[in-house]
Design an enzyme around this catalytic site. Structure first.
Site, PDB file in Angstrom:
ATOM      1  N   ARG A   1      70.365  69.912  52.888  1.00  0.00           N
ATOM      2  CA  ARG A   1      71.092  70.056  54.144  1.00  0.00           C
ATOM      3  C   ARG A   1      70.309  70.475  55.380  1.00  0.00           C
ATOM      4  O   ARG A   1      70.668  70.107  56.483  1.00  0.00           O
ATOM      5  CB  ARG A   1      72.233  71.064  53.924  1.00  0.00           C
ATOM      6  CG  ARG A   1      73.114  70.712  52.752  1.00  0.00           C
ATOM      7  CD  ARG A   1      74.023  71.885  52.386  1.00  0.00           C
ATOM      8  NE  ARG A   1      73.258  73.019  51.847  1.00  0.00           N
ATOM      9  CZ  ARG A   1      73.788  74.180  51.484  1.00  0.00           C
ATOM     10  NH1 ARG A   1      75.084  74.373  51.618  1.00  0.00           N
ATOM     11  NH2 ARG A   1      73.035  75.141  51.014  1.00  0.00           N
TER      12      ARG A   1
ATOM     13  N   ASP B   1      73.048  68.700  40.544  1.00  0.00           N
ATOM     14  CA  ASP B   1      74.058  69.742  40.750  1.00  0.00           C
ATOM     15  C   ASP B   1      74.399  70.351  39.395  1.00  0.00           C
ATOM     16  O   ASP B   1      74.292  69.678  38.366  1.00  0.00           O
ATOM     17  CB  ASP B   1      75.321  69.143  41.396  1.00  0.00           C
ATOM     18  CG  ASP B   1      76.237  70.226  41.949  1.00  0.00           C
ATOM     19  OD1 ASP B   1      76.168  70.489  43.165  1.00  0.00           O
ATOM     20  OD2 ASP B   1      76.995  70.830  41.158  1.00  0.00           O
TER      21      ASP B   1
ATOM     22  N   ARG C   1      67.485  75.209  46.913  1.00  0.00           N
ATOM     23  CA  ARG C   1      68.056  74.261  47.885  1.00  0.00           C
ATOM     24  C   ARG C   1      67.050  73.856  48.971  1.00  0.00           C
ATOM     25  O   ARG C   1      67.430  73.578  50.108  1.00  0.00           O
ATOM     26  CB  ARG C   1      69.312  74.832  48.563  1.00  0.00           C
ATOM     27  CG  ARG C   1      70.534  74.821  47.670  1.00  0.00           C
ATOM     28  CD  ARG C   1      71.802  75.012  48.500  1.00  0.00           C
ATOM     29  NE  ARG C   1      72.968  75.212  47.657  1.00  0.00           N
ATOM     30  CZ  ARG C   1      73.763  74.227  47.235  1.00  0.00           C
ATOM     31  NH1 ARG C   1      73.535  72.977  47.586  1.00  0.00           N
ATOM     32  NH2 ARG C   1      74.795  74.497  46.472  1.00  0.00           N
TER      33      ARG C   1
ATOM     34  N   TYR D   1      84.113  77.281  37.764  1.00  0.00           N
ATOM     35  CA  TYR D   1      84.566  76.117  38.546  1.00  0.00           C
ATOM     36  C   TYR D   1      85.656  75.340  37.803  1.00  0.00           C
ATOM     37  O   TYR D   1      86.644  74.914  38.399  1.00  0.00           O
ATOM     38  CB  TYR D   1      83.391  75.190  38.876  1.00  0.00           C
ATOM     39  CG  TYR D   1      82.505  75.722  39.978  1.00  0.00           C
ATOM     40  CD1 TYR D   1      82.957  75.794  41.289  1.00  0.00           C
ATOM     41  CD2 TYR D   1      81.216  76.164  39.713  1.00  0.00           C
ATOM     42  CE1 TYR D   1      82.149  76.282  42.303  1.00  0.00           C
ATOM     43  CE2 TYR D   1      80.393  76.660  40.724  1.00  0.00           C
ATOM     44  CZ  TYR D   1      80.872  76.714  42.013  1.00  0.00           C
ATOM     45  OH  TYR D   1      80.082  77.205  43.015  1.00  0.00           O
TER      46      TYR D   1
ATOM     47  N   ARG E   1      70.298  60.545  52.985  1.00  0.00           N
ATOM     48  CA  ARG E   1      71.359  61.035  52.122  1.00  0.00           C
ATOM     49  C   ARG E   1      72.547  60.076  52.029  1.00  0.00           C
ATOM     50  O   ARG E   1      73.128  59.884  50.967  1.00  0.00           O
ATOM     51  CB  ARG E   1      71.809  62.399  52.652  1.00  0.00           C
ATOM     52  CG  ARG E   1      73.110  62.941  52.167  1.00  0.00           C
ATOM     53  CD  ARG E   1      73.052  63.383  50.707  1.00  0.00           C
ATOM     54  NE  ARG E   1      74.229  64.193  50.436  1.00  0.00           N
ATOM     55  CZ  ARG E   1      75.453  63.686  50.273  1.00  0.00           C
ATOM     56  NH1 ARG E   1      75.633  62.402  50.322  1.00  0.00           N
ATOM     57  NH2 ARG E   1      76.478  64.483  50.051  1.00  0.00           N
TER      58      ARG E   1
END
Lengths: 352, 352
Positions: free
Chosen positions: A35, A80, A31, A155, A44
């Site tokens: 963020r 992702d 990552r 998920y 973004r």
């Protein structure tokens, strides 16, 4: 077939993946794109991460940002683990601050029909374009990736992030045949996605089984290992290093290695020397600074990073990384200094 | 001094804590009282769990319910690890479905002043009354408990449950002197609380360091072990077994044992035989069925429980338990059958 861009075969990162000596320890951060970077927030845009992934210009720029800023030794594709299941229309979104959310979770054998084959050129052309852009532009290797069948299945079954994976384990233990079929489908999706990323220019792959650490070793071996082995063995012929990663997987390291990894991701719970002893000489290792330590500031990071590098004791085959993804509140300057520290290790004699 | 009620010294549970042979493997479940039981919902009432804890009649009844229903070999006081810090007015509540929430989190040295000594008779008379009631009424030993300094500190600092304990680790690593003082204060609270519970009739104690598994072994050893050792050594003179428990603590088992445990809690990530080998003969063990397996129904539970009991191979000093608390959606009938299975182990020859 030929893939776009230079091979980077002699790069620090790929040499370390092959356990060859390097001039310095390679480093990148899970990552690293995203963020925590102000330049990320600037490009973004609004909307789901899925929209940014589907825009090759933005995804390329976001992937490049941390390489520019930090001077890390590898880039990781901005994407992702649910990109393939999203692309084939399973009904997955990624909610900011939450993660993958599934409108209609996987419940029964009928739901297997919602998991058709992935056709990368038709379903995820944007991923391939981003990878090709990056392969042409990057001066370091690009890591492609996929979610491992267990973690993606969790998920799809839970409908979102889960604390205890109760529904997932219920399906796994209660209907092992359906579970195996689901994981086999997800293995095929991962294989197709990883193959297309490598053919478009990715020079290494990482299989993220982030939540495998919630399992007993026996559950992992019986219900998870077969599908992950299928993925890692299928991509072996692509001739790129295969990194296998999970969190809290101290008891699973040797099983996850045996699935077909070249490099084993190690989280901070296991000291790096203990992990290397447990794994033996077959595997390079990647890790293992606690990402929460980055929040504690430079002095803490300096001490912990030195401990990790000391524990590795100069053995080839160590890729420095965090034990999990960069946390959103991390200070980019701390990570910048961390890259410098890793590259300058071991520290020379102090001028006096 | 004499404590109320029978000693239960020859009970299965206390014998197993001392690694003495027993007629059957003792079993109890963390969070056996509470959310999964219909009779609990009937008496629990509205409002915070803190209110139910402060009502000795209700707390006594809630503690007794699972003993009646399941026939488990120990009761555990219905209370919470934040009861002492709540009682001295730190400003902690327990929100349903969330857990402990702190209005004004611990941030600086000034906040140490908010952690005065606990005076059990004045601050938590309801706890002592509940324990005395139970000691008089129970036919099995009562386990008293406290939160370990690290885990309680993490709630006080984070302000609530946390995924990565970033603020906690920042304080620990960034200001180790303040961290040590905070943990020392919390150790004193735990010692006072545990001592008062034992003097009122508890026959064993469990120190819950539920989130210690988020730490590296080096962090644990330097920043957590001293305060937990202080607690466990201080209560050694009370002459009751000391159980030490955390989740995901495979790499910490020997350190947590060395803190002064008689019984080490083991979560499901480490196979029980591996844990016993790692710990050596000094410690009894408690565990280690994955609580999520209970959601998968009886057949899954039967298989996993048999595996655990087989791994223990009849060695004295095994207390069967889950690896963490009973999940709210658990079926009480499955837990009932599990107690029967554990008590009947090893299964006799089938009549044919």
């Amino acid at each position: 077939m030929t893939t776009p861009g230079p091979s980077h075969d002699d790069s620090r990162f790929l040499r370390a993946c092959r356990q060859e000596p390097t001039d310095a320890t390679p480093v990148w951060f899970m990552r690293q794109a995203g963020r925590s970077l102000p330049e990320y927030k600037a490009v973004r845009g609004e909307g789901s991460i899925v929209d940014a992934i589907a825009d090759p210009d933005r995804a390329t720029e976001i992937t490049l940002q941390p390489v520019r800023r930090y001077g890390v030794d590898a880039a990781i594709l901005y994407s992702d683990i649910v990109t393939p299941v999203h692309a084939i229309g399973f009904g997955v979104t990624v909610e900011p601050g939450i993660g993958p959310v599934v409108a209609t979770p996987f419940r029964s054998r009928d739901d297997l029909g919602r998991l058709r084959d992935l056709e990368p050129e038709a379903d995820t052309p944007y991923v391939l374009e981003t990878v090709r852009n990056l392969a042409a532009e990057l001066e370091v290797p690009l890591i492609g990736f996929a979610g491992a069948p267990f973690t993606v299945a969790s998920y799809l079954i839970e409908g979102g992030p889960s604390k205890n994976h109760g529904r997932t384990k219920s399906l796994m233990l209660g209907d092992p045949a359906l579970w195996a079929d689901l994981c086999d489908r997800l293995a095929d999706l991962a294989i197709t996605s990883l193959t297309s990323q490598v053919e478009s220019g990715a020079r290494a792959i990482q299989l993220f089984d982030s939540w495998a650490g919630s399992l007993t070793p026996a559950m992992y071996e019986r219900h998870v290992l077969p599908a992950s082995t299928k993925v890692l063995e299928a991509v072996a012929s692509l001739d790129v290093p295969r990194i296998h990663f999970g969190v809290g997987t101290g008891e699973l390291l040797t099983l996850m290695g045996a699935a077909g990894a070249d490099v084993m991701g190690v989280d901070w719970r296991v000291p790096l020397d203990v992990a290397r002893d447990r794994l033996g000489p077959t595997y390079a290792v990647q890790g293992n600074l606690d990402p929460a330590v980055v929040l504690a500031g430079w002095e803490a990071v300096e001490g912990e990073a030195a401990d990790i590098l000391t524990r590795n004791a100069g053995r080839p085959g160590h890729i420095f990384n965090l034990g999990h993804g960069v946390l959103p509140d991390s200070d980019p300057e701390v990570l910048e200094r961390l890259v410098e520290l890793v590259h300058a290790w071991p520290p020379g004699p102090t001028a006096s």
